[in-house]
Design a protein around this motif. Structure first.
Motif, PDB file in Angstrom:
ATOM      1  N   GLY A 294     -10.829  -3.393 -14.566  1.00 44.76           N
ATOM      2  CA  GLY A 294      -9.984  -4.297 -15.337  1.00 44.76           C
ATOM      3  C   GLY A 294     -10.130  -5.722 -14.825  1.00 44.76           C
ATOM      4  O   GLY A 294     -10.252  -6.664 -15.599  1.00 44.76           O
ATOM      5  N   ARG A 295     -10.125  -5.857 -13.501  1.00 44.24           N
ATOM      6  CA  ARG A 295     -10.270  -7.196 -12.900  1.00 44.24           C
ATOM      7  C   ARG A 295     -11.594  -7.822 -13.304  1.00 44.24           C
ATOM      8  O   ARG A 295     -11.682  -9.009 -13.588  1.00 44.24           O
ATOM      9  N   ARG A 296     -12.614  -6.981 -13.286  1.00 49.10           N
ATOM     10  CA  ARG A 296     -13.939  -7.487 -13.640  1.00 49.10           C
ATOM     11  C   ARG A 296     -13.955  -8.013 -15.080  1.00 49.10           C
ATOM     12  O   ARG A 296     -14.725  -8.879 -15.427  1.00 49.10           O
ATOM     13  N   HIS A 297     -13.141  -7.436 -15.923  1.00 47.64           N
ATOM     14  CA  HIS A 297     -13.109  -7.848 -17.326  1.00 47.64           C
ATOM     15  C   HIS A 297     -11.928  -8.764 -17.627  1.00 47.64           C
ATOM     16  O   HIS A 297     -11.518  -8.895 -18.783  1.00 47.64           O
ATOM     17  N   GLY A 298     -11.391  -9.347 -16.609  1.00 50.26           N
ATOM     18  CA  GLY A 298     -10.342 -10.339 -16.808  1.00 50.26           C
ATOM     19  C   GLY A 298      -8.987  -9.776 -17.157  1.00 50.26           C
ATOM     20  O   GLY A 298      -8.111 -10.498 -17.613  1.00 50.26           O
ATOM     21  N   GLU A 299      -8.782  -8.475 -16.951  1.00 52.77           N
ATOM     22  CA  GLU A 299      -7.464  -7.877 -17.213  1.00 52.77           C
ATOM     23  C   GLU A 299      -6.817  -7.561 -15.880  1.00 52.77           C
ATOM     24  O   GLU A 299      -6.904  -6.437 -15.382  1.00 52.77           O
ATOM     25  N   ASP A 300      -6.233  -8.547 -15.290  1.00 54.50           N
ATOM     26  CA  ASP A 300      -5.672  -8.341 -13.964  1.00 54.50           C
ATOM     27  C   ASP A 300      -4.331  -7.618 -14.052  1.00 54.50           C
ATOM     28  O   ASP A 300      -3.656  -7.668 -15.072  1.00 54.50           O
ATOM     29  N   VAL A 301      -3.996  -6.983 -12.959  1.00 53.77           N
ATOM     30  CA  VAL A 301      -2.718  -6.279 -12.875  1.00 53.77           C
ATOM     31  C   VAL A 301      -1.959  -6.883 -11.703  1.00 53.77           C
ATOM     32  O   VAL A 301      -2.521  -7.011 -10.603  1.00 53.77           O
ATOM     33  N   SER A 302      -0.725  -7.245 -11.934  1.00 54.63           N
ATOM     34  CA  SER A 302       0.029  -7.869 -10.840  1.00 54.63           C
ATOM     35  C   SER A 302       0.357  -6.831  -9.785  1.00 54.63           C
ATOM     36  O   SER A 302       0.470  -5.630 -10.075  1.00 54.63           O
ATOM     37  N   ALA A 303       0.497  -7.309  -8.558  1.00 49.71           N
ATOM     38  CA  ALA A 303       0.790  -6.401  -7.433  1.00 49.71           C
ATOM     39  C   ALA A 303       2.097  -5.664  -7.685  1.00 49.71           C
ATOM     40  O   ALA A 303       2.244  -4.492  -7.348  1.00 49.71           O
ATOM     41  N   ARG A 304       3.022  -6.364  -8.304  1.00 53.23           N
ATOM     42  CA  ARG A 304       4.337  -5.759  -8.547  1.00 53.23           C
ATOM     43  C   ARG A 304       4.212  -4.585  -9.530  1.00 53.23           C
ATOM     44  O   ARG A 304       4.775  -3.509  -9.314  1.00 53.23           O
ATOM     45  N   CYS A 305       3.441  -4.815 -10.580  1.00 49.40           N
ATOM     46  CA  CYS A 305       3.258  -3.737 -11.571  1.00 49.40           C
ATOM     47  C   CYS A 305       2.470  -2.582 -10.967  1.00 49.40           C
ATOM     48  O   CYS A 305       2.747  -1.408 -11.230  1.00 49.40           O
ATOM     49  N   TRP A 306       1.488  -2.920 -10.163  1.00 50.50           N
ATOM     50  CA  TRP A 306       0.669  -1.879  -9.534  1.00 50.50           C
ATOM     51  C   TRP A 306       1.533  -1.007  -8.624  1.00 50.50           C
ATOM     52  O   TRP A 306       1.435   0.222  -8.643  1.00 50.50           O
ATOM     53  N   LEU A 307       2.404  -1.677  -7.859  1.00 53.20           N
ATOM     54  CA  LEU A 307       3.291  -0.918  -6.972  1.00 53.20           C
ATOM     55  C   LEU A 307       4.240  -0.041  -7.777  1.00 53.20           C
ATOM     56  O   LEU A 307       4.478   1.123  -7.435  1.00 53.20           O
ATOM     57  N   ALA A 308       4.768  -0.607  -8.859  1.00 50.66           N
ATOM     58  CA  ALA A 308       5.677   0.174  -9.707  1.00 50.66           C
ATOM     59  C   ALA A 308       4.950   1.375 -10.283  1.00 50.66           C
ATOM     60  O   ALA A 308       5.487   2.492 -10.338  1.00 50.66           O
ATOM     61  N   PHE A 309       3.688   1.171 -10.691  1.00 48.64           N
ATOM     62  CA  PHE A 309       2.875   2.257 -11.241  1.00 48.64           C
ATOM     63  C   PHE A 309       2.708   3.366 -10.207  1.00 48.64           C
ATOM     64  O   PHE A 309       2.893   4.548 -10.505  1.00 48.64           O
ATOM     65  N   LYS A 310       2.387   2.964  -8.978  1.00 46.56           N
ATOM     66  CA  LYS A 310       2.164   3.966  -7.923  1.00 46.56           C
ATOM     67  C   LYS A 310       3.456   4.718  -7.609  1.00 46.56           C
ATOM     68  O   LYS A 310       3.472   5.947  -7.528  1.00 46.56           O
ATOM     69  N   LYS A 311       4.521   3.944  -7.453  1.00 42.70           N
ATOM     70  CA  LYS A 311       5.790   4.570  -7.059  1.00 42.70           C
ATOM     71  C   LYS A 311       6.292   5.501  -8.167  1.00 42.70           C
ATOM     72  O   LYS A 311       6.719   6.622  -7.912  1.00 42.70           O
ATOM     73  N   PHE A 312       6.181   5.015  -9.384  1.00 47.00           N
ATOM     74  CA  PHE A 312       6.689   5.795 -10.508  1.00 47.00           C
ATOM     75  C   PHE A 312       5.881   7.077 -10.703  1.00 47.00           C
ATOM     76  O   PHE A 312       6.440   8.160 -10.886  1.00 47.00           O
ATOM     77  N   SER A 313       4.543   6.945 -10.636  1.00 48.03           N
ATOM     78  CA  SER A 313       3.743   8.155 -10.868  1.00 48.03           C
ATOM     79  C   SER A 313       3.944   9.175  -9.752  1.00 48.03           C
ATOM     80  O   SER A 313       4.002  10.381 -10.011  1.00 48.03           O
ATOM     81  N   HIS A 314       4.088   8.694  -8.518  1.00 49.10           N
ATOM     82  CA  HIS A 314       4.344   9.643  -7.428  1.00 49.10           C
ATOM     83  C   HIS A 314       5.698  10.323  -7.578  1.00 49.10           C
ATOM     84  O   HIS A 314       5.831  11.522  -7.357  1.00 49.10           O
ATOM     85  N   ALA A 315       6.689   9.511  -7.963  1.00 51.33           N
ATOM     86  CA  ALA A 315       8.029  10.084  -8.109  1.00 51.33           C
ATOM     87  C   ALA A 315       8.056  11.122  -9.219  1.00 51.33           C
ATOM     88  O   ALA A 315       8.695  12.172  -9.091  1.00 51.33           O
TER      89      ALA A 315
END
Lengths: 700, 274
Positions: A294-315
């Protein structure tokens, strides 16, 4: 520290079992580790007994050298095996019919596929006594199966072992059982009892729902032997193998997340056998890869969203009591909720990536989604996969893009698909048979002398026979560490000779596993034309030399000569020149032959030369003999009783299943084993050959 | 009469935050709602988000059940539910703490529902959060991210939330999108849609159990079967309520046809769409 792979359930000294959840890498991992830990004489799998497991596995392996995706379909039954459906006039004309076709996925990451794949590798590595037994009966497709309750998580398997998982499974799959399952289990139990009695150490891989019932049947010590004979007519006569795209296999729940399965396959090749494949880590890698892409194609993900994604999927996983994520229901859903739709799409595309393309043989094999139902189109035949897609895991799966629209013709085909005529795929069948036959011939024709075999092996300090540059490059290209090198390693292979049981003293193990007997009328001119080519037959086969005579009253009879010998092949090619060159340089004493007319046991028992031929095959066969002949050809009573007494199955294949072109090729490849000219046939052959007026098949 | 009304009054209690004493509202007495059949996976997702410590954002058209879902989720919180209906007019102070004209030093400041939830470890529900001005939104950021704190320069305190404190916010799709700084903090986002006719029927049945409502329910079933556009659950409840009222005050319902006529009439008034 990574977990160790659990061990199979040990039933007794001869039988170890891996009851599995289909298409889950964890169970495939158990099979892989079990075969690494221990040597087995046979691997039994829950696959329908059609031709022979070896052919089947060989066909899949040869078609897809890298672990690929294949689906085999039980196709045609001969007339008489099944009742012809009303109105299938075309089937009647062609002499065979199709009943419900069955999609039988063979995909990496499945325990049954893994068993066959590993067995194939071991056989190629020199363990020629390891056999693959398909012990199931054909059954209807999965689309008829009612939905299963949620299965216990595979985390239990990895942490507490197979038995604990089976206990947790309990009767959760009871609702998904079909009436035919009881029959299948009885047949499987019968086949397993036979294996146990033969004192062969067997690894049995089956669906977890079947094992408790099979176990009970074996423990009841009921007489199951009659079951095998009773169901011998239920074995379908042909199958086809074709490639299927990974995304499509995933869509139908036949594959775990493709990219995770690809990691599993790589893990299989690179790491220690006993270390369990870490699935959560592979899923983590997938998410990171999607992020990087995504980064390579200009679709960046904010650290906050990434953390939320990780925490939410694990939970989510923790609350659901699971350790592995599914692509749609977990990963993409979490990505959609915590990041954005584009990231979810990218994650899905990355997840569906599978590095090995397998659609070469059947580029037209496609899954089509239409009106909420799925169709599998292969070679112009549509097989319905009705019901919700991805059933069984409590999730709906969708592909990002519809694979193909269903046009009017396909729709019509799909409507009446259950009773559609299907022309067997002679190319694949033929290739499968050649492969299998070649394998037998090769296995059985080796001398006693240990033979050096060079294989690649990971470099551990010993350079062996030098660096294997090609293998090393290939490993790097597949993602292995560039600090990994492969060297050529020498192995001693134990070899055996076919038909020389007296010399080896290993009669039981020195049998032909599944001879294929081709019975057809050879044209005299063809024999004369090709006898000088010194073509060697690849399989034990029959050739008939006929001399047509017309008797008074216009009755035609034929003088038939029969020959049977066994080819020894040492090349991996099937070209006439390669084999001929090889054989010219081969010392005479290395040629193995089975000469039925010299065998007193056979000549005393059988009068007809054809019976003599089939009898010889039965004598040296393992579990079954495949007989390819015209439908009108009748197997003699003496043969049937002889086969029954020896516990050998006679599997009939109709000559009509092969198209004209295939017959032409077959005649080229399978006929004329003779080292002698037509005119130089031994006298005893001609003397012995009786007149066989009732057998008059036509050669194309 | 008076005692009944008293029971419905939300009590404010005096809490000491640092050295300052403020009045803080108690939790809402929310209705115990029937969990929606269709929203069960959504309930599981919201619980997972709360377990992960994340605030949630519910996006959906009015009447799709966002508030009901939050009420249902609030049962998991021992601290209770603290609702705040957000408007354009709300100032940052309204979201945290407002002064009160009183001589009583104990009651000089009144905390918002958000402060109550942070103190008691409850679920703060910010209804229609996108209606807030950007200035007001920015005072929420520290409460929604890892800092989990809120500061009031007016009252002079900074408060770190109770570990059980969680936030749920609702947004209508027709409202302008949230600015990035708030949207990123209010994740995961769950999108909701109108209930299916079957689920709507179940909701209606759960709300109206009286014997005189039964014929109306029959009429309503026929009505939603023929409805062309989706009906919000709030509208559906109103239709049945209104039709039942008309049946009680009128000649009653003698046949199914009567029920259908009544429901159609009620719907005509309730669903006055442009």
């Amino acid at each position: 520290m990574q977990a160790m792979v659990p061990k199979p359930i040990r039933f007794n000294d001869y039988l170890a079992v891996v009851p599995s959840q289909h298409h889950k890498c964890e169970f495939a991992d158990i099979v892989r580790a079990a075969l690494g830990r221990e040597r087995f004489d046979a691997i039994a799998v829950e696959q329908p007994s059609n031709l022979d497991a070896l052919e089947f596995a060989a066909a899949a392996r040869k078609l897809y050298p890298a672990p690929g995706i294949a689906v085999s379909l039980d196709a045609a039954f001969l007339l008489g095996q099944r009742e012809l459906p009303a109105g299938d006039e075309e089937g009647k004309k062609r002499g065979f019919l199709t009943v419900r076709t069955m999609a039988m996925p063979m995909v990496p990451g499945d325990s049954i596929y893994e068993a066959q794949y590993q067995a194939g590798r071991r056989r190629e590595g020199g363990d020629h006594e390891l056999t693959i037994e398909h012990v199931d009966l054909p059954h209807s497709s999965g689309e008829q199966r009612p939905g299963t309750a949620a299965l216990p998580d595979t985390w239990i398997v990895m942490q507490r072992g197979l038995q604990a998982w089976l206990d947790a499974l309990g009767d959760r799959v009871e609702s998904a059982r079909l009436p035919e399952d009881a029959e299948r289990e009885r047949y499987m139990a019968a086949r397993l009892v036979r294996l146990i009695r033969s004192r062969r150490k067997t690894l049995f891989v089956c669906g977890a729902a079947h094992w408790p019932n099979i176990r009970a049947l074996i423990e009841s010590e009921a007489d199951l032997e009659t079951e095998i004979a009773r169901r011998s007519n239920d074995i379908p006569v042909s199958f086809r193998v074709f490639g299927l795209d990974a995304a499509e296999a995933w869509l139908f729940g036949w594959m775990d997340i493709p990219v995770v399965v690809a990691s599993y396959v790589r893990h299989d090749r690179g790491k220690e056998l006993r270390t369990a494949f870490d699935i959560p880590q592979a899923v983590e890698r997938l998410a990171r890869r999607a992020l990087a892409q995504g980064r390579r194609h200009g679709e960046d993900v904010s650290a906050r969203c990434w953390l939320a994604f990780k925490k939410f999927s694990h939970a989510r996983l923790s609350l659901a009591g699971r350790w592995t994520s599914s692509l749609d229901a977990d990963l993409c859903h979490a990505a959609r909720a915590c990041v954005h739709e584009r990231f979810a799409e990218r994650l899905k595309r990355e997840g569906l990536r599978f590095p090995w393309s397998v659609g070469r043989s059947h580029p037209k094999a496609r899954v089509v989604l239409h009106d909420g139902a799925g169709y599998l189109l292969a070679g112009g035949v549509a097989i319905a996969l009705e019901g919700s897609v991805g059933r069984g895991e409590g999730e709906e799966r969708t592909l990002p893009v519809r694979v193909a629209p269903l046009n009017r013709r396909q729709r019509t085909e799909a409507a009446g698909m259950h009773w559609r005529r299907m022309v067997p795929d002679e190319d694949h069948l033929q290739r499968a048979m050649i492969n299998a036959a070649w394998q037998w011939a090769e296995d059985r024709s080796r001398t006693h002398r240990p033979r050096l075999q060079v294989e690649p092996r990971r470099w551990t300090g010993d350079l062996g026979r030098g660096l294997d540059v090609r293998r090393t490059h290939r490993a790097w290209a597949r993602g292995e560490s560039t600090s990994t090198y492969y060297v050529r390693h020498c192995l001693h292979r134990r070899t055996i000779v076919a038909g020389r049981s007296g010399r080896t003293g290993r009669a039981a193990e020195n049998r032909l596993q599944c001879p294929v007997v081709w019975v057809f009328q050879a044209d005299a001119s063809m024999v004369i034309d090709r006898v000088h080519a010194r073509m060697e037959q690849v399989i034990s086969s029959c050739y008939l030399l006929s001399e047509k005579r017309t008797h008074p009253g216009n009755v035609t009879s034929e003088r038939v000569a029969v020959g049977l010998n066994l080819l020894r092949g040492r090349t991996g090619e099937y070209s006439k020149e390669a084999i001929t060159n090889l054989l010219r340089t081969l010392p005479e004493n290395e040629k193995a032959r089975i000469v039925p007319w010299d065998d007193e046991e056979l000549t005393m028992r059988f009068d007809s030369p054809v019976d003599l031929l089939v009898g010889a095959a039965v004598k040296y066969a393992g579990a079954r003999v495949i007989l390819v002949a015209d439908d009108r050809f009748e197997v003699g009573r003496s043969i049937r009783s002889y086969a029954q007494a020896r516990g050998v199955e006679l599997v009939r294949l109709s000559w009509l299943l092969f198209g004209d072109a295939a017959k032409g090729r077959l005649s080229l490849q399978f006929t004329i084993p003779s080292n002698s000219r037509y005119g130089e046939l031994p006298d005893y052959l001609l003397r012995q050959a009786p007149t066989v007026p009732q057998f008059n098949p036509r050669l194309p | 009469m008076g005692s009944v009304l008293q029971a419905e009054v939300k009590e404010y209690t005096s809490e000491v935050v640092g050295t300052i004493s403020i009045l803080v509202p108690g939790p809402e007495r929310h209705q115990k709602l029937v969990p929606f059949v269709e929203h069960k996976p959504l309930v599981a997702d919201c619980r997972a988000a709360f377990a992960a410590g994340c605030p949630i954002r519910l996006e959906g058209p009015p009447g799709c059940g966002k508030t009901s879902l939050v009420h249902h989720l609030a049962d998991d919180f021992p601290g209770g539910l603290y609702e705040m209906v957000c408007t354009h007019e709300m100032e940052p102070g309204d979201l945290i703490c407002t002064p009160r004209l009183t001589e009583d030093p104990q009651g000089r400041y009144v905390g918002s529902g958000l402060v109550g939830a942070m103190l008691h470890g409850g679920l703060a529900y910010l209804d229609e959060v996108s209606k807030l001005s950007e200035k007001s939104m920015s005072c929420l950021v520290a409460a929604l991210d890892h800092r989990r704190s809120i500061a009031s320069s007016l009252a002079g305190f900074s408060l770190v939330a109770h570990p059980s404190f969680r936030v749920a916010a609702s947004v209508n799709p027709s409202d302008p999108p949230l600015p990035d700084f708030l949207a990123q903090r209010l994740t995961p986002t769950f999108r909701m849609d109108h209930l299916s006719p079957k689920a709507l029927e179940a909701v209606i049945q759960a709300h109206f159990t009286g014997s005189d409502t039964m014929p109306i329910l029959e009429g309503f079933r026929a009505f939603i079967a023929g409805a062309k556009a989706p009906i919000a659950s709030r509208e559906a409840l109103k239709i049945v309520q209104f039709a039942t009222g008309m049946a009680r005050t009128g000649s009653g319902v003698k046949s199914r046809r009567d029920a259908e006529v009544l429901v159609a009439k009620a719907a005509e008034h309730v669903l006055r769409r442009e």
